[in-house]
Scaffold this active site. Structure first.
Site, PDB file in Angstrom:
ATOM      1  N   ASN A 104       0.834  -1.192   0.000  1.00 43.86           N
ATOM      2  CA  ASN A 104       0.000   0.000   0.000  1.00 43.86           C
ATOM      3  C   ASN A 104       0.881   1.258   0.000  1.00 43.86           C
ATOM      4  O   ASN A 104       2.037   1.217  -0.399  1.00 43.86           O
ATOM      5  CB  ASN A 104      -1.016  -0.006   1.151  1.00 43.86           C
ATOM      6  CG  ASN A 104      -2.347   0.562   0.719  1.00 43.86           C
ATOM      7  OD1 ASN A 104      -2.429   1.675   0.209  1.00 43.86           O
ATOM      8  ND2 ASN A 104      -3.410  -0.200   0.914  1.00 43.86           N
ATOM      9  N   ARG A 105       0.336   2.372   0.462  1.00 39.48           N
ATOM     10  CA  ARG A 105       0.960   3.672   0.232  1.00 39.48           C
ATOM     11  C   ARG A 105       1.623   4.253   1.479  1.00 39.48           C
ATOM     12  O   ARG A 105       1.145   4.045   2.606  1.00 39.48           O
ATOM     13  CB  ARG A 105      -0.088   4.658  -0.297  1.00 39.48           C
ATOM     14  CG  ARG A 105      -0.604   4.290  -1.676  1.00 39.48           C
ATOM     15  CD  ARG A 105      -1.803   5.132  -2.088  1.00 39.48           C
ATOM     16  NE  ARG A 105      -2.193   4.824  -3.461  1.00 39.48           N
ATOM     17  CZ  ARG A 105      -3.006   3.821  -3.812  1.00 39.48           C
ATOM     18  NH1 ARG A 105      -3.514   3.033  -2.881  1.00 39.48           N
ATOM     19  NH2 ARG A 105      -3.292   3.609  -5.084  1.00 39.48           N
ATOM     20  N   HIS A 130       3.496   0.180  -2.787  1.00 40.87           N
ATOM     21  CA  HIS A 130       3.834  -1.242  -2.942  1.00 40.87           C
ATOM     22  C   HIS A 130       5.326  -1.517  -3.073  1.00 40.87           C
ATOM     23  O   HIS A 130       5.762  -2.339  -3.884  1.00 40.87           O
ATOM     24  CB  HIS A 130       3.094  -1.829  -4.136  1.00 40.87           C
ATOM     25  CG  HIS A 130       1.617  -1.953  -3.959  1.00 40.87           C
ATOM     26  ND1 HIS A 130       1.013  -2.047  -2.717  1.00 40.87           N
ATOM     27  CD2 HIS A 130       0.602  -2.024  -4.869  1.00 40.87           C
ATOM     28  CE1 HIS A 130      -0.306  -2.160  -2.865  1.00 40.87           C
ATOM     29  NE2 HIS A 130      -0.571  -2.147  -4.164  1.00 40.87           N
ATOM     30  N   HIS A 202      -1.295  -9.679  -3.661  1.00 38.70           N
ATOM     31  CA  HIS A 202      -2.124  -8.801  -4.474  1.00 38.70           C
ATOM     32  C   HIS A 202      -2.921  -9.563  -5.537  1.00 38.70           C
ATOM     33  O   HIS A 202      -3.026  -9.124  -6.682  1.00 38.70           O
ATOM     34  CB  HIS A 202      -1.251  -7.739  -5.133  1.00 38.70           C
ATOM     35  CG  HIS A 202      -1.942  -6.438  -5.425  1.00 38.70           C
ATOM     36  ND1 HIS A 202      -2.965  -6.327  -6.341  1.00 38.70           N
ATOM     37  CD2 HIS A 202      -1.752  -5.192  -4.911  1.00 38.70           C
ATOM     38  CE1 HIS A 202      -3.371  -5.059  -6.397  1.00 38.70           C
ATOM     39  NE2 HIS A 202      -2.647  -4.354  -5.536  1.00 38.70           N
ATOM     40  N   SER A 203      -3.489 -10.694  -5.173  1.00 41.35           N
ATOM     41  CA  SER A 203      -4.295 -11.448  -6.131  1.00 41.35           C
ATOM     42  C   SER A 203      -5.587 -10.707  -6.457  1.00 41.35           C
ATOM     43  O   SER A 203      -6.241 -10.133  -5.574  1.00 41.35           O
ATOM     44  CB  SER A 203      -4.625 -12.836  -5.582  1.00 41.35           C
ATOM     45  OG  SER A 203      -3.480 -13.661  -5.595  1.00 41.35           O
ATOM     46  N   TYR A 204      -5.944 -10.742  -7.754  1.00 42.46           N
ATOM     47  CA  TYR A 204      -7.217 -10.214  -8.237  1.00 42.46           C
ATOM     48  C   TYR A 204      -8.163 -11.397  -8.436  1.00 42.46           C
ATOM     49  O   TYR A 204      -7.883 -12.294  -9.238  1.00 42.46           O
ATOM     50  CB  TYR A 204      -7.057  -9.520  -9.586  1.00 42.46           C
ATOM     51  CG  TYR A 204      -6.364  -8.186  -9.589  1.00 42.46           C
ATOM     52  CD1 TYR A 204      -7.067  -7.023  -9.922  1.00 42.46           C
ATOM     53  CD2 TYR A 204      -5.012  -8.070  -9.326  1.00 42.46           C
ATOM     54  CE1 TYR A 204      -6.436  -5.791  -9.982  1.00 42.46           C
ATOM     55  CE2 TYR A 204      -4.360  -6.846  -9.377  1.00 42.46           C
ATOM     56  CZ  TYR A 204      -5.081  -5.710  -9.706  1.00 42.46           C
ATOM     57  OH  TYR A 204      -4.441  -4.489  -9.767  1.00 42.46           O
ATOM     58  N   ASP A 268     -11.124   1.589  -3.000  1.00 40.66           N
ATOM     59  CA  ASP A 268      -9.691   1.353  -2.860  1.00 40.66           C
ATOM     60  C   ASP A 268      -9.321   1.842  -1.473  1.00 40.66           C
ATOM     61  O   ASP A 268      -8.558   2.801  -1.301  1.00 40.66           O
ATOM     62  CB  ASP A 268      -8.894   2.080  -3.949  1.00 40.66           C
ATOM     63  CG  ASP A 268      -7.454   1.605  -4.039  1.00 40.66           C
ATOM     64  OD1 ASP A 268      -7.082   0.687  -3.285  1.00 40.66           O
ATOM     65  OD2 ASP A 268      -6.689   2.154  -4.860  1.00 40.66           O
ATOM     66  N   GLU A 333      -6.750  -7.448   0.144  1.00 44.13           N
ATOM     67  CA  GLU A 333      -5.368  -7.498   0.602  1.00 44.13           C
ATOM     68  C   GLU A 333      -5.314  -7.326   2.118  1.00 44.13           C
ATOM     69  O   GLU A 333      -5.626  -6.260   2.637  1.00 44.13           O
ATOM     70  CB  GLU A 333      -4.553  -6.402  -0.069  1.00 44.13           C
ATOM     71  CG  GLU A 333      -4.567  -6.433  -1.587  1.00 44.13           C
ATOM     72  CD  GLU A 333      -4.238  -5.076  -2.180  1.00 44.13           C
ATOM     73  OE1 GLU A 333      -3.068  -4.654  -2.076  1.00 44.13           O
ATOM     74  OE2 GLU A 333      -5.150  -4.418  -2.726  1.00 44.13           O
TER      75      GLU A 333
END
Length: 368
Positions: A104-105, A130, A202-204, A268, A333
């Site tokens: 993340n940020r 990330h 980070h799986s979608y 998000d 996540e």
């Protein structure tokens, strides 16, 4: 053209997956998958007693596919993942990868430990995302398969100063596929200098197994009565806001598309999980009525980032030419909160020498 695999088991692979190397045990097999940074990359396949298969690349520790049956017994891949290494070398949006050193940020790419200020790459507008320009999603991990179980241990030494982070960080990530159709991800790390750590995957997911379908009809429930509001750069303001009366209230199941228009840009956001202790707990449930698949998320972490695939824009194609369009995949996540190094009130992500970072997350897929 970049290719991506989102369909049936038979589409999961190309010539690069020819069995050119030895198998380990019947539950873990390995094939050569190319080269990155001058190092060989391997693709491992974990298979459980039910025939469910998960493929993991040593490049980025990426979960490239998770092939599992729907309620009719038809198998398809429920995560977005490329069928060749070239897709990942093209730097996609973190599909299936291990994320670090800080998932993340981090606001303005900077943080302080004691009296020392550290400057990281600002690779997401004015902020750090990330792990920076070359996070753990873009390195080749060392791998050791288990002797008799469907398990793979990945290790990586993140050197002092890598992407601006202090300390040599020794990381171990263990992927295990159980016969209950669970993917268990166990993260540990140790450092020789005080640093910050926040690892995640980070799986979608698209439980329909078909990228022609969006995830807007998926039902989502999250055990979180608060979330962290963000500014225009998606950095938390520091407030913990009640979800009640907002589009962020997933205490009861809601279709993702039901209220997404009321959230600028889509979801998000970090959800503050309502936990009863520090052990592994069920924190979220995702379901798709068409396929009958249900995904349950368990974690020891305090937060969960729900990302609704807002930046998928159709420029990436499937292996048969289908566009990966807006909201055709979503991420859940598990994590510590974004920008925690700059938010003293948030749970700490500081790791000191002599301490051990350890978190566990489990994704379980079943059918109704």
């Amino acid at each position: 053209m970049t290719t991506i695999t989102t369909a049936a088991l038979t589409s999961c692979g190309d010539g690069a997956e020819k069995k050119s190397e030895e198998s380990t045990n019947e539950k873990v097999t390995k094939v050569a998958w190319g080269e990155a940074d001058g190092k060989p990359v391997d693709l491992y396949t974990l298979t459980n007693a039910n025939g469910v298969q998960i493929k993991i690349s040593t490049y980025g520790g990426v979960v490239t596919s998770w092939v599992t049956p729907d309620k009719a017994g038809n198998k398809s891949n429920v995560v977005l993942g490329f069928d060749s290494l070239s897709g990942y070398l093209a730097k996609p949006p973190y599909f299936g990868a291990i994320i670090g050193r800080y998932g993340n940020r981090i606001g303005k790419g900077t943080f302080k430990i004691d009296t020392t200020t550290y400057q990281l790459a600002t690779n997401n507008g004015a902020n750090h995302l990330h792990g920076g320009n070359k996070g753990y999603d873009k390195v080749v991990w060392d791998a050791k398969p288990a002797d008799s179980t469907a398990s793979l241990t990945l290790t990586y030494l993140s050197k002092d100063g890598e992407e601006g982070y202090p300390g040599n960080l020794n990381i171990t990530v263990v992927y295990t596929l159980t016969d209950e159709n669970e993917l268990l991800i166990d993260y540990t790390a140790e450092t020789d200098k005080a640093t910050v750590v926040n690892l995640t995957n980070h799986s979608y997911f698209n439980l329909t197994g078909d990228v022609n379908n969006t995830i807007l009809d998926h039902q989502l429930q999250i055990n979180a009565d608060k979330y962290t509001p963000v500014d225009a750069g998606l950095i938390p303001t520091g407030e913990l806001k009640d979800v009640k009366g907002t589009p962020f209230d997933f205490l009861q199941p809601h279709k993702i598309g039901e209220r997404i228009a009321a959230v600028e840009g889509g979801y998000d956001h970090n959800f503050v999980l309502t936990r009863t202790g520090s052990d592994l707990e069920l924190v979220a449930t995702l379901s798709d009525s068409v396929s009958g698949r249900k995904l349950e998320v368990f974690t020891t972490e305090p937060g969960l980032q729900f990302y609704s695939g807002n930046f998928l824009d159709g420029t990436i194609k499937t292996s048969d030419g289908k566009s990966i369009n807006l909201r055709t995949g979503l991420c859940l996540e598990t994590q510590h909160f974004p920008d925690s190094p700059n938010k003293p009130a948030f749970p700490s992500t500081l790791l000191k020498p002599g301490e051990k970072y350890h978190t566990v997350t489990k994704y379980k897929i079943s059918v109704n």
